[in-house]
Design an enzyme around this catalytic site. Structure first.
Site, short mmCIF file in Angstrom:
data_model
loop_
_atom_site.label_atom_id
_atom_site.label_comp_id
_atom_site.label_asym_id
_atom_site.label_seq_id
_atom_site.Cartn_x
_atom_site.Cartn_y
_atom_site.Cartn_z
N ASP A 92 0.86 -1.19 0.00
CA ASP A 92 0.00 0.00 0.00
C ASP A 92 0.88 1.23 0.00
O ASP A 92 2.07 1.15 0.30
CB ASP A 92 -0.98 0.01 1.17
CG ASP A 92 -2.37 0.46 0.70
OD1 ASP A 92 -2.46 1.56 0.12
OD2 ASP A 92 -3.34 -0.30 0.88
N ASP B 97 3.43 2.41 -4.52
CA ASP B 97 2.26 2.69 -5.35
C ASP B 97 2.10 1.55 -6.35
O ASP B 97 2.93 1.37 -7.25
CB ASP B 97 2.46 4.02 -6.08
CG ASP B 97 1.23 4.42 -6.89
OD1 ASP B 97 0.28 3.61 -6.96
OD2 ASP B 97 1.24 5.53 -7.44
N ASP C 69 -7.71 -5.25 -5.42
CA ASP C 69 -8.90 -4.56 -4.91
C ASP C 69 -8.56 -3.07 -4.93
O ASP C 69 -8.21 -2.49 -3.90
CB ASP C 69 -9.23 -5.04 -3.50
CG ASP C 69 -10.57 -4.51 -3.00
OD1 ASP C 69 -11.11 -3.60 -3.64
OD2 ASP C 69 -11.06 -5.00 -1.97
N CYS D 167 -15.68 -2.51 -4.16
CA CYS D 167 -16.84 -2.37 -3.28
C CYS D 167 -17.77 -1.29 -3.82
O CYS D 167 -18.31 -0.48 -3.07
CB CYS D 167 -16.41 -2.06 -1.84
SG CYS D 167 -15.35 -0.61 -1.69
#
Length: 536
Positions: A321, A348, A397, A447
């Protein structure tokens, strides 16, 4: 005067969000989605940390813990059922423990005591079962003390300055002196015109966001627009601490419009609070012992730790992350669950070199590279890694518009984010393919309910990248929207509009030709007339 809250929960979508979605959804379908988004899911879910406990064992422990928590609220209305509902292992996903409340419909709340105003994000957490922590407190009644019963209100539009003294329940008005944009060190700097306009807006009692909080007395006015009652609680600190401290528990919820169990802090190290769709991702990935797994946008580490647990410590899971803070959260969660096969990297994921042979790890990733053999998530070891076709399986994700998170009391996504997010996700998909071994598996999840970020991105990847689509297993829900839906609702609509434009242009052209012929006809008639006159 006390009143009971009548619920009409609905998430309001701004036009720049609504219009793109209408390319794929019918009006009534999108309306149903908005109604569902404002409510929490019908059940809560936790994942068993299978390196320490099985799903069945966790379900038994959860029943005991929830019964203990329910003692202070009294017995359930349904004999033989916990106040927090049924606790069971999911019939398909064996490490998912589902808690389904014995009632899911919104309940009426009879306000009492003083009032506490919380931020929208805090309210959304409360609706999922959380208590109220101090950073989410925005304002409360004057002289509120520890131990006071408070009615908890949410300002959906987040207009309050922290520390405001509020009198919303008694006055049914919002004080402009307590709101963002209307408070300064010199109140005379705020024009009378702005004050008057603000008061006029506050006098409007229509609601965009949900709870109309109607009184049993029809003559009693509703709460101001954007203010909703979400429950009642008991203050754990006085007003001074609540409005000045930076952390800590501020209020214990005793009653909430939607019943959900408070799960944070229960059975530490044995479970991870995680939404059911996120748990499914780990099983679709199906990591095998000894493999190399990559989680490209890993914070807070739910999918990372799930993959590591499925592998039972054999193999490695690399979690990336982009900030030190997010990397620290992943590392902390992995340590908490006792997982030793996790590498945590800061970087990144949209710019990791995907191709070109032996590509060294970028400098910003070197700092936090962690070898499992060197203490797993605990140490920091500088290490060069060849990222070209390194991983057997990858979880992607990516950052998304998060339009599928529930509950969602308001949507504040900037227009530019709606436009740019799908392209940013495609960039990450391109990078992922370069990191994936030939024959490896890439699981893409979001999501959001925006098909541009879901089915459309998958369709793009199948055309632009060396990927083929696999049937997901296990299947626990309805399939997504096929490409044909996009053609019918999106591209089909654009094609129809283009055909209509072409038809309109054709009609205009034919009209001009007819007018031209008529003019030419008149000209010939004139010429004929001239010729006749000449001959005469």
């Amino acid at each position: 005067m006390a009143h009971a809250a009548a619920l009409a929960w609905r998430t309001h979508l701004p036009d720049h969000v609504r219009q793109p979605l209408l390319r794929f959804y019918e009006e009534d379908e999108l309306e149903r989605v908005c109604n569902a988004l404002a409510r929490p899911p019908a059940h809560s879910c936790v994942r068993a940390n299978t390196v320490r406990i099985s799903g069945e064992e966790l379900a038994g422990r959860m029943r005991e813990e929830l019964e203990r928590l329910a003692v202070r609220e009294g017995p359930s209305e349904h004999a033989g059922v916990s106040r927090y509902g049924e606790v069971r292992v999911h019939e398909v996903i064996g490490d998912a423990v589902v808690i389904r409340p014995d009632e899911h419909d919104a309940r009426e709340i009879l306000p009492e005591g003083r009032e506490l105003v919380v931020s929208r994000r805090c309210a959304e957490a409360v609706l999922r079962g959380s208590h109220i922590f101090i950073p989410g407190m925005m304002g409360c009644s004057p002289h509120t003390a520890k131990g006071d019963v408070v009615t908890v209100l949410c300002d959906v539009q987040d207009r309050f300055l922290r520390g405001a003294s509020t009198h919303i329940l008694s006055t049914r008005k919002l004080d402009p002196k307590r709101m963002k944009g209307f408070v300064s060190n010199h109140m005379h700097e705020v024009s009378d015109e702005k004050k008057q306009q603000f008061r006029l807006n506050n006098s409007k009692l229509s609601h965009l966001y949900g709870d109309t909080n109607r009184s049993s007395d029809a003559s009693f006015p509703e709460l101001p627009e954007g203010i909703v009652v979400i429950g009642k609680g008991v203050m754990q600190v006085d007003r001074r601490v609540a409005m000045s401290a930076k952390e800590g528990l501020g209020c214990i919820m005793t009653e909430c419009i939607f019943r959900a169990p408070p799960l944070n802090g229960l059975l530490p190290g044995l479970m991870y609070v995680q939404n059911f769709p996120s748990i499914v991702v780990g099983h679709v990935l199906d990591p095998q012992p000894g493999e190399r797994i990559l989680d490209m946008c890993a914070s807070p580490g739910g999918k990372t730790t799930h993959a590591a647990a499925i592998m039972q410590g054999e193999g490695s899971v690399t979690a990336i992350d982009r900030t030190q803070a997010k990397a620290a959260v992943i590392r902390e969660n992995a340590q908490h669950l006792g997982l030793k096969n996790v590498w945590v990297l800061k970087g990144d994921s949209s710019s990791i070199p995907p191709v070109g042979g032996n590509v060294p790890l970028p400098e910003e990733l070197e700092v936090d590279a962690v070898e499992p053999s060197g203490g797993g998530v605990g140490g920091e070891v500088k290490k060069k890694i060849q990222f070209d076709e390194l991983f057997d399986r990858i979880i992607l994700d990516p950052p998304c518009t998060a339009l599928g998170l529930r509950p969602r009391l308001a949507v504040d996504i900037p227009p530019i984010e709606m436009e740019r997010t799908p392209a940013y996700q495609r960039r990450m998909m391109h990078v992922a393919v370069g990191l994936l071994k030939t024959g490896g598996r890439l699981v893409y999840s979001t999501c959001t309910i925006n098909p541009e970020e879901n089915e459309c991105n998958v369709a793009w990847a199948l055309k632009a990248l060396p990927l083929k689509l696999l049937r997901a297993s296990p299947i626990v829900a309805k399939p997504g929207r096929p490409e044909s839906d996009r053609q019918r609702k999106g591209e089909g609509k654009e094609k129809k509009e283009e055909e209509q434009k072409q038809e309109q242009k054709k009609e205009e052209k034919e009209k001009k030709e007819r007018e031209g012929k008529q003019w030419m006809g008149k000209g010939r008639n004139n010429l004929q007339m001239i010729k006749r006159r000449t001959s005469e």
